[in-house]
Design a protein around this motif. Structure first.
Motif, PDB file in Angstrom:
ATOM      1  N   PHE A 154       7.771   5.925 -62.329  1.00  0.00           N
ATOM      2  CA  PHE A 154       6.642   4.953 -62.665  1.00  0.00           C
ATOM      3  C   PHE A 154       5.722   5.395 -63.834  1.00  0.00           C
ATOM      4  O   PHE A 154       5.291   6.531 -63.816  1.00  0.00           O
ATOM      5  CB  PHE A 154       5.537   4.953 -61.502  1.00  0.00           C
ATOM      6  CG  PHE A 154       5.969   4.114 -60.318  1.00  0.00           C
ATOM      7  CD1 PHE A 154       6.137   2.816 -60.221  1.00  0.00           C
ATOM      8  CD2 PHE A 154       6.692   4.928 -59.323  1.00  0.00           C
ATOM      9  CE1 PHE A 154       6.777   2.214 -58.783  1.00  0.00           C
ATOM     10  CE2 PHE A 154       7.045   4.505 -57.912  1.00  0.00           C
ATOM     11  CZ  PHE A 154       7.147   2.960 -57.886  1.00  0.00           C
TER      12      PHE A 154
ATOM     13  N   LYS B 100       4.317   0.773 -63.586  1.00  0.00           N
ATOM     14  CA  LYS B 100       5.581   0.110 -63.827  1.00  0.00           C
ATOM     15  C   LYS B 100       6.676   0.988 -63.416  1.00  0.00           C
ATOM     16  O   LYS B 100       6.666   2.180 -64.014  1.00  0.00           O
ATOM     17  CB  LYS B 100       5.416  -0.643 -65.289  1.00  0.00           C
ATOM     18  CG  LYS B 100       6.826  -1.379 -65.462  1.00  0.00           C
ATOM     19  CD  LYS B 100       6.838  -1.679 -66.790  1.00  0.00           C
ATOM     20  CE  LYS B 100       8.118  -2.549 -67.322  1.00  0.00           C
ATOM     21  NZ  LYS B 100       8.328  -3.535 -66.483  1.00  0.00           N
ATOM     22  N   ALA B 101       7.353   0.423 -62.586  1.00  0.00           N
ATOM     23  CA  ALA B 101       8.663   1.089 -62.354  1.00  0.00           C
ATOM     24  C   ALA B 101       9.782   0.886 -63.440  1.00  0.00           C
ATOM     25  O   ALA B 101      10.401   0.238 -63.829  1.00  0.00           O
ATOM     26  CB  ALA B 101       9.379   0.750 -61.071  1.00  0.00           C
TER      27      ALA B 101
ATOM     28  N   THR C  79      14.833   3.774 -62.240  1.00  0.00           N
ATOM     29  CA  THR C  79      14.935   4.029 -60.812  1.00  0.00           C
ATOM     30  C   THR C  79      16.606   4.296 -60.789  1.00  0.00           C
ATOM     31  O   THR C  79      17.450   4.051 -61.828  1.00  0.00           O
ATOM     32  CB  THR C  79      15.028   2.697 -60.098  1.00  0.00           C
ATOM     33  OG1 THR C  79      15.895   1.856 -60.551  1.00  0.00           O
ATOM     34  CG2 THR C  79      13.355   2.023 -60.197  1.00  0.00           C
TER      35      THR C  79
ATOM     36  N   LEU D 237      10.397  -4.825 -57.537  1.00  0.00           N
ATOM     37  CA  LEU D 237       9.727  -3.986 -58.570  1.00  0.00           C
ATOM     38  C   LEU D 237       9.839  -4.822 -59.708  1.00  0.00           C
ATOM     39  O   LEU D 237       9.026  -4.953 -60.452  1.00  0.00           O
ATOM     40  CB  LEU D 237      10.533  -2.638 -58.556  1.00  0.00           C
ATOM     41  CG  LEU D 237       9.985  -1.534 -57.470  1.00  0.00           C
ATOM     42  CD1 LEU D 237      10.629  -0.464 -57.611  1.00  0.00           C
ATOM     43  CD2 LEU D 237       8.423  -1.194 -57.478  1.00  0.00           C
TER      44      LEU D 237
ATOM     45  N   SER E 144       7.459  -7.711 -59.747  1.00  0.00           N
ATOM     46  CA  SER E 144       5.998  -7.052 -59.848  1.00  0.00           C
ATOM     47  C   SER E 144       5.602  -6.974 -61.292  1.00  0.00           C
ATOM     48  O   SER E 144       4.471  -7.058 -61.717  1.00  0.00           O
ATOM     49  CB  SER E 144       5.641  -6.152 -58.786  1.00  0.00           C
ATOM     50  OG  SER E 144       5.961  -6.551 -57.537  1.00  0.00           O
TER      51      SER E 144
ATOM     52  N   LEU F  11       2.783  -2.975 -51.917  1.00  0.00           N
ATOM     53  CA  LEU F  11       3.744  -1.998 -51.959  1.00  0.00           C
ATOM     54  C   LEU F  11       4.197  -1.145 -50.965  1.00  0.00           C
ATOM     55  O   LEU F  11       5.370  -0.717 -50.924  1.00  0.00           O
ATOM     56  CB  LEU F  11       2.806  -0.897 -53.007  1.00  0.00           C
ATOM     57  CG  LEU F  11       3.633   0.418 -53.484  1.00  0.00           C
ATOM     58  CD1 LEU F  11       4.916   0.090 -54.098  1.00  0.00           C
ATOM     59  CD2 LEU F  11       2.714   1.209 -54.090  1.00  0.00           C
TER      60      LEU F  11
ATOM     61  N   THR G 190       8.110  -0.795 -49.885  1.00  0.00           N
ATOM     62  CA  THR G 190       8.464   0.441 -49.740  1.00  0.00           C
ATOM     63  C   THR G 190       9.217   0.854 -48.524  1.00  0.00           C
ATOM     64  O   THR G 190      10.519   1.121 -48.673  1.00  0.00           O
ATOM     65  CB  THR G 190       7.514   1.631 -49.840  1.00  0.00           C
ATOM     66  OG1 THR G 190       6.930   1.344 -51.182  1.00  0.00           O
ATOM     67  CG2 THR G 190       8.221   2.946 -49.828  1.00  0.00           C
TER      68      THR G 190
END
Length: 275
Positions: A140, A149-150, A153, A164, A167, A205, A209
């Motif tokens: 992040f 902000k991701a 990944t 994500l 979002s 979140l 998750t």
């Protein structure tokens, strides 16, 4: 001409069929994570089996293991050898060498990347997941006032990745792992994301998750450039297996490499060269 591979007789060496599968894959150069994915077991289970395999076959290195599987007899050992201790020490040494190799590889990639984070970050996450025995990871980037902000990944379930992406940059609750990490500027190691009271609220979140990502144990490591928070390095397990101190130290090393990569990219960008 290569010698023909002759599988060792499992009954003669008292290896179970599963141990035989793991031994052959490990001797061939597969990592714990690769073997685990192939056999649908946890990487930690692979490690446990290997300790038993080393003890049963009386080997103390991957080369010796490959030789035994090829039918080459083990060298005579002293009566003072203690098989259980030797097998564990041998695996620990090989794991330490793997860590050194991974960190060296990451530094090499950073140096050769010319600031291209798309080359560096997947490599860092891949090594972190492998060595820390985790299923997926997220880097992040920290924006401001508890907004993240991701950006990168690896191994993440599709549903969680979609959440994500939708979002974008989002704010985090003070009680989330990321929120606590921002406040404390410390590693947040959560045993089970579903056991905390936050999961029983409507925090988006935490729900995403746990329910979309299937995460249970989770660690968030602050990425600090001097005293400035630049991001969070997070890794997740999909079963309740809290991260040990050794795993946390490893993850912190990879988080530090991520900071180097981010700052390197920023410096190259500021100098006018393409990032």
């Amino acid at each position: 001409m290569h010698d023909q591979w002759i599988p060792v007789d499992a009954r003669e060496n008292d290896l179970s069929p599963r141990e035989q599968q793991i031994a052959e894959r490990y001797a061939a150069g597969c990592r714990y994570q690769e073997i685990a994915a192939d056999l649908h077991i946890a990487p930690s289970t692979v490690r446990t089996h290997l300790a038993t395999i080393y003890r049963k076959l009386e080997v103390s290195s991957k080369i010796e293991l490959a030789n035994r599987l090829s039918g080459i007899a083990a060298a005579p050992r002293s009566h003072v050898d203690h098989a259980a201790i030797i097998s564990d020490l041998a695996l620990s040494l090989e794991e330490a060498l793997s860590r050194e190799k991974a960190l060296s590889e990451v530094l090499r990639i950073i140096g050769a990347s010319q600031g291209d984070l798309n080359l560096v970050m997947p490599a860092i996450l891949r090594h972190a997941l492998d060595l820390c025995d985790a299923e997926f990871g997220i880097l992040f980037e920290y924006r401001d006032t508890k907004k993240f902000k991701a950006s990168f990944t690896l191994g993440i379930p599709t549903a969680f990745q979609g959440w994500l992406d939708d979002s974008g940059t989002f704010s985090v609750n003070d009680e989330t792992g990321l929120g606590r990490m921002v406040t404390q500027r410390a590693v947040i190691n959560i045993m089970d994301v579903k056991s905390e009271a936050l999961y029983r609220t409507d925090d988006p979140l935490r729900i995403a998750t746990a329910d979309l990502g299937g995460a249970r144990s989770f660690v968030a490591i602050p990425m600090l450039a001097a005293d400035r928070l630049v991001g969070a390095f997070t890794i997740y397990r999909q079963s309740v297996r809290p991260f040990s101190e050794d795993a946390l130290r490893l993850a912190q090393m990879f988080a530090a490499q991520s900071v180097i990569a981010l700052e390197n990219a920023r410096l190259i960008g500021n100098s006018g060269h393409p990032v």
